[in-house]
Motif scaffolding. Sequence first.
Motif, PDB file in Angstrom:
ATOM      1  N   THR A 181      26.408 -14.289  -0.754  1.00 36.66           N
ATOM      2  CA  THR A 181      26.635 -12.930  -1.197  1.00 36.66           C
ATOM      3  C   THR A 181      27.919 -12.431  -0.663  1.00 36.66           C
ATOM      4  O   THR A 181      27.939 -11.995   0.686  1.00 36.66           O
ATOM      5  N   ASP A 182      28.828 -11.946  -1.592  1.00 39.25           N
ATOM      6  CA  ASP A 182      29.831 -11.454  -1.328  1.00 39.25           C
ATOM      7  C   ASP A 182      30.050  -9.594  -1.168  1.00 39.25           C
ATOM      8  O   ASP A 182      29.869  -9.203  -2.200  1.00 39.25           O
ATOM      9  N   GLY A 183      30.239  -9.368  -0.090  1.00 40.46           N
ATOM     10  CA  GLY A 183      30.161  -7.886   0.428  1.00 40.46           C
ATOM     11  C   GLY A 183      31.352  -7.291  -0.690  1.00 40.46           C
ATOM     12  O   GLY A 183      31.248  -6.091  -1.172  1.00 40.46           O
ATOM     13  N   GLY A 215      29.089  -4.754  -2.399  1.00 42.70           N
ATOM     14  CA  GLY A 215      29.450  -3.764  -1.399  1.00 42.70           C
ATOM     15  C   GLY A 215      28.558  -3.946  -0.427  1.00 42.70           C
ATOM     16  O   GLY A 215      27.625  -4.772  -0.177  1.00 42.70           O
ATOM     17  N   PRO A 216      29.073  -3.308   0.959  1.00 42.34           N
ATOM     18  CA  PRO A 216      28.289  -3.910   2.296  1.00 42.34           C
ATOM     19  C   PRO A 216      26.825  -3.661   2.377  1.00 42.34           C
ATOM     20  O   PRO A 216      26.199  -4.217   2.890  1.00 42.34           O
ATOM     21  N   ASP A 221      34.724 -12.378   9.074  1.00 44.10           N
ATOM     22  CA  ASP A 221      35.461 -12.786   7.961  1.00 44.10           C
ATOM     23  C   ASP A 221      36.527 -11.632   7.860  1.00 44.10           C
ATOM     24  O   ASP A 221      36.113 -10.716   8.071  1.00 44.10           O
ATOM     25  N   ARG A 222      37.664 -11.955   7.091  1.00 44.26           N
ATOM     26  CA  ARG A 222      38.716 -11.261   6.692  1.00 44.26           C
ATOM     27  C   ARG A 222      38.234 -10.083   5.725  1.00 44.26           C
ATOM     28  O   ARG A 222      38.637  -9.186   5.447  1.00 44.26           O
ATOM     29  N   GLY A 223      37.348 -10.923   4.880  1.00 43.53           N
ATOM     30  CA  GLY A 223      36.785 -10.099   3.834  1.00 43.53           C
ATOM     31  C   GLY A 223      35.432  -9.827   4.169  1.00 43.53           C
ATOM     32  O   GLY A 223      35.325  -9.006   5.207  1.00 43.53           O
ATOM     33  N   ARG A 224      34.271  -9.852   3.307  1.00 42.46           N
ATOM     34  CA  ARG A 224      33.285  -9.446   3.339  1.00 42.46           C
ATOM     35  C   ARG A 224      32.048 -10.275   3.248  1.00 42.46           C
ATOM     36  O   ARG A 224      31.113 -10.100   2.618  1.00 42.46           O
ATOM     37  N   LEU A 225      32.575 -11.639   3.771  1.00 44.86           N
ATOM     38  CA  LEU A 225      31.290 -12.824   3.663  1.00 44.86           C
ATOM     39  C   LEU A 225      30.639 -12.981   5.050  1.00 44.86           C
ATOM     40  O   LEU A 225      29.467 -13.535   5.034  1.00 44.86           O
ATOM     41  N   GLU A 229      36.899  -8.728   9.941  1.00 41.01           N
ATOM     42  CA  GLU A 229      38.012  -8.461  10.901  1.00 41.01           C
ATOM     43  C   GLU A 229      38.620  -7.045  10.887  1.00 41.01           C
ATOM     44  O   GLU A 229      38.770  -6.580   9.801  1.00 41.01           O
ATOM     45  N   ASP A 230      38.896  -6.681  12.033  1.00 41.13           N
ATOM     46  CA  ASP A 230      39.599  -5.124  12.196  1.00 41.13           C
ATOM     47  C   ASP A 230      40.932  -5.594  11.739  1.00 41.13           C
ATOM     48  O   ASP A 230      41.712  -6.590  12.416  1.00 41.13           O
ATOM     49  N   SER A 231      41.542  -4.809  10.505  1.00 36.78           N
ATOM     50  CA  SER A 231      42.973  -5.040  10.156  1.00 36.78           C
ATOM     51  C   SER A 231      44.007  -4.506  11.350  1.00 36.78           C
ATOM     52  O   SER A 231      45.129  -5.071  11.398  1.00 36.78           O
ATOM     53  N   ASN A 232      43.599  -3.931  12.506  1.00 36.60           N
ATOM     54  CA  ASN A 232      44.469  -3.634  13.429  1.00 36.60           C
ATOM     55  C   ASN A 232      44.529  -4.405  14.649  1.00 36.60           C
ATOM     56  O   ASN A 232      45.406  -4.579  15.330  1.00 36.60           O
ATOM     57  N   ASN A 233      43.313  -5.288  14.675  1.00 34.88           N
ATOM     58  CA  ASN A 233      43.150  -6.090  15.748  1.00 34.88           C
ATOM     59  C   ASN A 233      42.356  -7.445  15.418  1.00 34.88           C
ATOM     60  O   ASN A 233      41.138  -7.132  15.292  1.00 34.88           O
TER      61      ASN A 233
END
Length: 230
Positions: free
Chosen positions: A7-9, A13-14, A46-50, A55-59
């Motif tokens: 299921t892809d967030g 949606g989350p 995950d960098r997306g929503r899987l 992943e925090d885009s800042n770190n």
Amino acid sequence: SATEFNTDGDVTGPRLQGLGLLKFAEYMREKKPDWNYSMSMYQFRDRGRLGLEIEDSNNQNVGIEQPLMDDYKTLLYDPYFQPGSEVIEKIYDRKTAKESSNIDKCIKNTKLRWGGAEDAEGLRFKIKLKEKPEFFDMAFPEDMNLMIEVNGIWFYKRPGVRVIDAMPAFFRKDAKPVAPGEEITVTVFAPPADGENPVTDKADWATNYRTKMTGSLGFRIRYEACGSIV
């Protein structure tokens, strides 16, 4: 063979991401299909929503927990999905706080077997508590690699460590409430330290890791702190 359920967030949606997971688990619980032997959430971050975290885009070393995490935890604590294990049961009962504060010797040379999280033989202690403790420490043989469950909370002990502080089993939000005089369980398993079974003369060495308690195991349980706050 393995099958991936996804299921892809980014699509759902989350907040609705875990709904598919819960519905699939409901199907497994009700239909009990003979083709399913295990189920795991393979993507933690995950960098997306899987994943359970994004992943925090800042770190990139930091994850942001998603609602799916709580849904997954719900399944982990569902009795239907709990690992099955054959346990050698022992009773450890102390009447007073003074007696409970001693390190007691027990269960030396007991044989333990690890075939996996759903197929293991370990030790289980039943401990009657006078009240919710202020200190709950466990002492183990230093050379052993152990997984320990206390009051529903899991702890890891690597080789070289002697004492484990198990107080999180009494103050964590997901810990089971403990009433005065209630009995809790402590369960001990021994998986291989490096994750690989050593080659032995046993025919099933590749699927079963066997060891035994190499020394005494004890508890330090106290119901009062040494000092007080005024």
